[in-house]
Scaffold this active site. Structure first.
Site, PDB file in Angstrom:
ATOM      1  N   ALA A  63     140.666 -29.392  29.804  1.00 38.80           N
ATOM      2  CA  ALA A  63     141.880 -30.132  30.114  1.00 38.80           C
ATOM      3  C   ALA A  63     142.939 -29.211  30.713  1.00 38.80           C
ATOM      4  CB  ALA A  63     142.422 -30.794  28.855  1.00 38.80           C
ATOM      5  N   GLY A 102     136.925 -31.328  27.750  1.00 35.62           N
ATOM      6  CA  GLY A 102     136.870 -32.638  28.377  1.00 35.62           C
ATOM      7  C   GLY A 102     135.863 -32.713  29.507  1.00 35.62           C
ATOM      8  N   GLU A 105     132.669 -33.403  27.755  1.00 33.26           N
ATOM      9  CA  GLU A 105     132.702 -34.776  27.245  1.00 33.26           C
ATOM     10  C   GLU A 105     132.403 -35.772  28.366  1.00 33.26           C
ATOM     11  OE1 GLU A 105     135.623 -35.393  23.627  1.00 33.26           O
ATOM     12  OE2 GLU A 105     136.645 -34.298  25.223  1.00 33.26           O
ATOM     13  N   GLU A 125     137.499 -27.036  21.627  1.00 34.95           N
ATOM     14  CA  GLU A 125     138.860 -27.496  21.344  1.00 34.95           C
ATOM     15  C   GLU A 125     139.423 -26.982  20.026  1.00 34.95           C
ATOM     16  OE1 GLU A 125     137.193 -30.691  24.130  1.00 34.95           O
ATOM     17  OE2 GLU A 125     136.444 -29.360  22.560  1.00 34.95           O
ATOM     18  N   MET A 301     135.325   6.560  18.262  1.00 37.96           N
ATOM     19  CA  MET A 301     136.056   5.863  19.316  1.00 37.96           C
ATOM     20  C   MET A 301     135.454   6.150  20.684  1.00 37.96           C
ATOM     21  SD  MET A 301     138.314   3.753  20.277  1.00 37.96           S
ATOM     22  CE  MET A 301     139.419   3.471  18.908  1.00 37.96           C
ATOM     23  N   VAL A 377     139.848  12.063  21.986  1.00 40.01           N
ATOM     24  CA  VAL A 377     139.713  13.149  21.019  1.00 40.01           C
ATOM     25  C   VAL A 377     140.741  12.969  19.905  1.00 40.01           C
ATOM     26  CG1 VAL A 377     138.819  14.698  22.783  1.00 40.01           C
ATOM     27  CG2 VAL A 377     141.274  14.715  22.271  1.00 40.01           C
ATOM     28  N   GLU A 379     143.783  12.726  17.418  1.00 40.14           N
ATOM     29  CA  GLU A 379     145.130  12.232  17.716  1.00 40.14           C
ATOM     30  C   GLU A 379     146.179  13.282  17.348  1.00 40.14           C
ATOM     31  OE1 GLU A 379     147.572   8.770  18.986  1.00 40.14           O
ATOM     32  OE2 GLU A 379     145.665   9.706  19.472  1.00 40.14           O
ATOM     33  N   LYS A 384     145.265  17.055  22.696  1.00 38.63           N
ATOM     34  CA  LYS A 384     145.127  16.215  23.889  1.00 38.63           C
ATOM     35  C   LYS A 384     145.638  16.939  25.131  1.00 38.63           C
ATOM     36  CE  LYS A 384     145.233  11.777  21.458  1.00 38.63           C
ATOM     37  NZ  LYS A 384     143.904  11.276  21.827  1.00 38.63           N
TER      38      LYS A 384
END
Length: 685
Positions: A63, A102, A105, A125, A301, A377, A379, A384
């Site tokens: 929709a 929709g 549907e 929905e 990470m 690497v 924190e 860094k």
């Protein structure tokens, strides 16, 4: 017909083309055009059937949600569907791209459904706080049965074409010319006089226990939200009500939910997420097309980022300075692929392809091939900066150099290079291969091209990028820090970790702030506080409880103890009298007498702290749009989506009442609290 829907004749078959770019949303104009087309089909005796097909990339993706905030315009979708079913001639839905909500549907109301490879169908929905409102809860069970319909609708499942064929939701997959095949099918149905309307099928009988089990599972997964319960009620009604009564009951539930605050909150996030990556500084900027991604750091990470890049089809260099760490990281990535093969979520061929695109190396000179280098690497600013100095000597000119820092000063990191214009932040959330959010951080010297490339890479990774300015904690960690700090104030005043966590979980967070801290590791925030100690206002209120826990070796789950204690090998928090004693001592050191809290007060103060910090963020220009902050909190920090986010919550309040509440919060918080400008919160994006 109108500009959004046109009827083209293919001999005795009407081809009704829906053309409402970009996604063929089912707007009032589309519905009106479809209704006119069905009337033409019914009246024109030279037409023996019809095909419904979308122009552009898909059928109908759902929709037009902009209409949901106003009274729905006529004609509404149930009237269109009634016309399809009542036209007396076969109608074939030719599906490609997305056929959702929709759109699906409408397809279920057709006499047959043919799909191109790559089609996705579903009734999502519930994820927007409503239920299918044009027969989805009544027609879907007639194909798949009540229990499976509950799982599909309550889980907002999207189903690829092959699975939809297996489930009977589409009748055929057409790898060739979909339009031609659908026209031929409609003509054959007309010649056979065949109109197998779905509404005429009985609902498959099933044991009551199976329905109850499906409903229980759906409610648990959906955390008992109103739309989930309403969907279960509507689907269950299909088993015992005549279809017209079931359709009427479904529509009543849909209308009630459509105007609810929860549905408004979810629509707010839908539009905010759609717009999140747009930023004025990127207007007219061409993003580079990153194919080769280097990840520096093979820890948790770094491996997660590498997996995400491999999933996106990129060639990935995993770089380390320690051979054992590199081997562990590469093995972790390959085992991740192998586990997905074992679970059936990845084919062996696709896994082999990803493994082939991974190159693990100790040779920093290999960085010269990368389009984007992502540092992941430890924190710590000095670490860094050292990495960026080394990266700069090897990365090719024009390569984007990105830091995965979660709260450090990006400009200080960029100052370690002679090319700060190429430096941006790409703050992934852990686990990176799962979490959708990426904060794309703009440094003082970051070029629009580098920023646009970061956004483009995040999108290619199927992430949700939010552009943020460079400030401590960016958007998410800064707001979350204010939230956690307020919760620590309440500990100091008399609440327990368990009460605070329980109150906020009952509000909708998956975990409370103290359980989250234990899971993340208390030492991470401890290091951050130590780094800030020299610049902290000595007069500002400071809670020592977390520091005392860390000094006692209670670093969270990994240490078996933090705010809670943990049985060996588990992450299940258990209240610990030793922590209560430590908190009591910290109170006594400040001469504070504990008082009782209600859960409502806990939630109120925590939410007001988020709202206030949001106002400060906006004043600082860290976030360009208020809604961006809601996107970050909902997608990175577990803020309950059905509450919309701190900005949405603030906008449900009268400005004067909100100002009074923030004044009260300032009094509760004590020295050092900075009051935000309510006007910033309530201003439109």
């Amino acid at each position: 017909m109108n500009a959004r829907v046109r009827l083209e004749r293919d001999g005795d078959i009407a081809v009704v083309v829906i053309d409402n770019p970009p996604v063929n949303a089912g707007s009032a104009a589309v519905r009106g055009g479809l209704l006119d087309a069905m009337e033409t089909l019914r009246r024109d005796h030279t037409l023996r059937g019809a095909v419904l097909i979308g122009a552009g990339p898909g059928f109908i993706a759902g929709a037009d949600l902009r209409e949901f905030d106003t009274p729905l315009q006529e004609p509404q979708l149930p009237a269109v569907i009634a016309a399809v079913e009542g036209c007396g001639k076969p109608v074939v839905a030719a599906l490609h791209g997305a056929a959702l909500g929709g759109g699906f549907e409408l397809a279920l109301a057709c006499d047959a459904r043919m799909a191109a490879p790559g089609t996705v169908v579903g009734l999502p929905e519930v994820s927007l706080g409503v239920i299918p409102g044009a027969g989805g809860t009544q027609r879907l069970p007639r194909i798949v049965g009540i229990p499976r319909a509950i799982g599909m609708i309550c889980g907002a499942q999207r189903m690829p074409a092959a699975a939809a064929l297996d489930a009977g939701l589409v009748d055929a997959i057409e790898p060739g010319d979909l339009r031609t095949a659908a026209v031929a099918h409609a003509r054959a149905m007309a010649l056979a006089g065949d109109r197998p309307r779905l509404r005429d099928r009985p609902v498959p009988q099933v044991e009551t226990a199976a329905v109850a089990h499906a409903a229980e599972a759906a409610l648990k997964a959906g955390r008992g939200r109103p739309a989930v319960q309403a969907a279960i009620d509507a689907i269950s009604a299909a088993a015992h009500l005549p279809i017209d009564e079931g359709l009427a009951a479904e529509r009543t539930l849909f209308e009630r939910l459509r105007v609810s605050r929860e549905a408004a909150a979810l629509r707010h996030l839908f539009f905010a997420e759609r717009d999140s990556a747009r930023h004025p500084s990127l207007d007219g900027t061409s993003a580079r097309a990153p194919q080769r991604v280097a990840v520096v750091g093979a820890g948790t990470m770094g491996c997660g980022i590498a997996i995400t890049a491999l999933d996106a089809g990129c060639d990935v260099l995993l770089l380390e300075q320690d051979g054992a760490a590199l081997d562990r990281g590469a093995s972790r990535i390959r085992e991740h692929h192998a586990s997905r093969v074992r679970s059936g979520r990845l084919s062996a061929a696709d896994a082999a392809g990803r493994d082939a695109r991974l190159h693990a190396s100790l040779d920093w000179a290999a960085l010269g091939e990368a389009d984007v280098v992502i540092e992941a690497v430890f924190e710590e600013l000095a670490v860094k900066q050292q990495v960026f100095r080394r990266v700069e000597t090897q990365a090719r000119p024009g390569a984007v150099l990105a830091s995965n820092t979660s709260y450090l000063d990006l400009d200080a990191i960029a100052s370690a290079t002679r090319r700060p214009q190429d430096v941006i932040g790409l703050h992934f959330f852990s686990p990176a291969q799962v979490m959708r959010l990426v904060e794309v951080v703009r440094g003082r010297a970051s070029s629009p091209g580098a920023l646009a490339t970061g956004v483009a890479l995040a999108r290619r990774m199927n992430k949700l990028p939010v552009v943020t300015g460079n400030a401590f904690g960016f958007i998410g960690n800064r707001v979350f820090s204010a939230y956690r700090r307020q919760c620590e104030f309440m500990l100091e005043e008399g609440a327990s970790p368990l009460q605070v966590d329980t109150a906020l979980q009952d509000f909708g967070f998956a975990m409370g702030p103290f359980a989250v801290a234990d899971l993340s590791g208390l030492d991470i925030a401890w290091r951050m506080r130590q780094a800030q100690a020299a610049t902290r206002d000595p007069a500002a209120r400071y809670v020592h409880i977390a520091d005392r826990l860390c000094e006692a070796g209670r670093l969270g789950c990994k240490a078996g103890a933090g705010y809670y204690r943990y049985a060996e090998g588990t992450h299940t928090p258990q209240a610990d009298p030793d922590v209560q004693a430590l908190i009591a001592q910290c109170r006594a050191d400040k001469g504070l007498a504990p008082r009782s809290f209600t859960n409502d007060e806990i939630v109120r103060r925590a939410m007001l702290a988020m709202m206030n910090e949001t106002a400060l963020l906006l004043a600082d220009g860290v976030a360009r749009r208020p809604a961006d902050i809601d996107v970050v909190l909902a997608n990175g920090y577990g803020f309950p989506r059905w509450e919309g986010g701190p900005v949405f919550l603030a906008r449900q309040r009268v400005a004067a009442a909100l100002r009074d509440d923030l004044d009260w919060l300032a009094r509760c918080s004590g020295p050092g609290f900075v009051l935000g400008d309510v006007g910033r919160l309530l201003a439109e994006n």
